[in-house]
Design an enzyme around this catalytic site. Structure first.
Site, short mmCIF file in Angstrom:
data_model
loop_
_atom_site.label_atom_id
_atom_site.label_comp_id
_atom_site.label_asym_id
_atom_site.label_seq_id
_atom_site.Cartn_x
_atom_site.Cartn_y
_atom_site.Cartn_z
CD GLU A 1 -2.22 3.36 -10.07
OE1 GLU A 1 -3.38 2.97 -9.90
OE2 GLU A 1 -1.52 3.01 -11.06
CB CYS A 2 4.23 3.02 -8.54
SG CYS A 2 5.73 2.04 -8.35
CB ALA A 3 6.45 6.85 -10.74
#
Length: 457
Positions: free
Chosen positions: A343-345
């Site tokens: 997720e994201c990072a």
């Protein structure tokens, strides 16, 4: 039935001092020997880290209590009470920090996900933190307006923040005598404990633990000296019993004799995670093992699945890139078809590069910092089957980043966003599910079970 004394710390607007007061109260009550359960309204990952530090700094027991989120948008209103009861079990006091202004919620959806809504769902009294730096008698009109706006929201007290002097305090107290809402604390303008911030808010506690611990102790002293803790505790104890059954991560474990090892990224670069995710993975039969991509040169022994949550890889891009042995290990695991949830990072870490620095190269995409903030709730549907979700699975999530990935979606996207905008987003490649979208697995526990089943298969 839940009989835990509880308070919601709210404010008329962002920047009024909610985090200062909430974390200070958590630390001050913990130092008195109370078992304090920390909570945060909304999707925020950073404040709960400070909350966890606050309740552990003065705690007399050995149990570490994580800060837990109460997000009525991502999890649904029906889970707020159960998630609260789960986190607050066995505690003497629960303190819930609000989000934005008291009545601010999901854009265009009324009170949904607002602090006011959560306070009503928890039947909890509210303490309003008011930035009094530029007002005197007008404070009474402000408090009266907030207290009378929704009769179901019980504002039981006010804490005045950024008060300039004794004279200023007298003016404020005299004005509030007419409001009927008691003043339960006064914090001077010169008594603010600073916490460094950057492009997405406060610097996470994991990146400055020693300094944060010192600041927390100082904050506890100042809040203890400036607030009427006995009055606040009495207000918390006035909360009626909450008819709710505690949420449980327990589920039927995945069949099989062994517990697959699921490696979960942590450390300074990957600090965004909801406590319930690890609990769900464990309940589904996994052995959850943390590791630090900044320090560890290999994945935990026997890793058969990988979870890489959110954080700040853009801050640590040179260090992450320099750890070539781990990047190669992550790529090898991903190419083997093992389940990987990012997720994201985590999405950026799996990309080919980030700000020109080589990353794991699992995804044919490149990330870079941007001047534009992407922020908001999203509704999404799984486009196809993946290690995390079956095709057609509907979720609610949240985006929060100042980076862009080019391209933003692969040949097999992770999600089709359907509200408030329609677009394809993320990547599914073999066992990899990578996306900017943050989700809360408590609202979709089948995702954790599906992921662990893939690791055990």
């Amino acid at each position: 039935m839940v009989n835990v004394p509880r308070l919601v710390i709210a404010a008329p607007s962002s920047g009024s001092g909610k985090t200062t007061v909430a974390t200070g109260l958590m630390a001050a009550f913990s130092e008195r020997g109370l078992a304090v359960s920390p909570h945060k309204v909304g999707p925020d990952y950073i404040d709960p880290g400070y909350h966890a530090l606050a309740v552990s700094a003065g705690a007399t027991g050995t149990r570490v209590r994580p800060g837990r989120n109460l997000d009525a948008y991502m999890c649904g209103t029906e889970l707020i009470g159960p998630l609260f009861a789960h986190g607050a079990a066995g505690c003497d006091l629960a303190i819930v920090e609000g989000v934005m202004g008291l009545y601010d919620g999901a854009s265009g959806q009324g009170e949904l996900a607002s602090t006011a809504q959560v306070s009503k769902l928890l039947r909890a009294p509210v303490v309003l933190v008011v930035d009094a730096s530029a007002q005197s008698r007008s404070v009474a009109a402000l408090v009266h307006g907030f207290a009378s706006w929704d009769p179901e929201v019980r504002i039981g007290g006010v804490i005045l923040n950024k008060v300039a002097s004794d004279r200023h305090e007298r003016l404020l107290r005299d004005a509030l005598d007419e409001s009927g809402v008691p003043v339960m604390g006064v914090l001077r303008r010169t008594e603010q404990v600073g916490t460094p911030s950057r492009h997405l808010g406060l610097v996470p506690v994991a990146e400055r633990h020693a300094d944060a611990l010192g600041s927390m102790r100082e904050l506890a002293v100042r809040v203890r000296e400036g607030c009427d803790l006995e009055a606040l505790l009495a207000l918390a104890r006035s909360a009626p019993a909450l008819e709710s059954t505690a949420w449980s991560p327990e589920t039927e474990p995945v069949a099989g004799g062994r517990r697959p090892v699921v490696a979960v990224a942590g450390g300074s670069a990957f600090t965004f995670s909801y406590a319930e995710h690890a609990e769900l993975l464990t309940a589904a039969g996994a052995e959850v093992v943390p590791f630090d991509p900044l320090r560890d040169e290999r994945l935990p022994e026997g890793t058969s699945g990988l979870v890489i949550g959110g954080g700040f890889p853009e801050v640590y891009a040179p260090e992450l890139s320099a750890n070539e042995p781990l990047r190669e290990a992550v790529a090898e695991l991903a190419y083997s078809g093992a389940p990987v949830a990012a997720e994201c990072a985590g999405l950026l870490y799996l990309a080919r590069s980030l700000d020109g620095k080589p990353m794991c190269g699992v995804l044919d995409a490149d990330g870079r910092m941007s001047g534009r903030l992407t922020l908001g709730y999203r509704e999404a549907v799984a486009v196809g089957d993946s290690a995390l979700a079956a095709a057609g699975t509907r979720v609610r999530g949240h985006e929060f980043h100042r980076t862009v990935l080019e391209p933003g979606a692969g040949a097999e996207p992770a999600w089709g966003l359907v509200h408030p905008e329609r677009r394809l987003e993320g990547f599914v490649r073999g066992g990899v599910h990578a996306s900017y979208l943050h989700t809360h697995w408590a609202a979709a526990p089948e995702m954790a079970r599906r992921f662990v089943a893939g690791c055990a298969g």
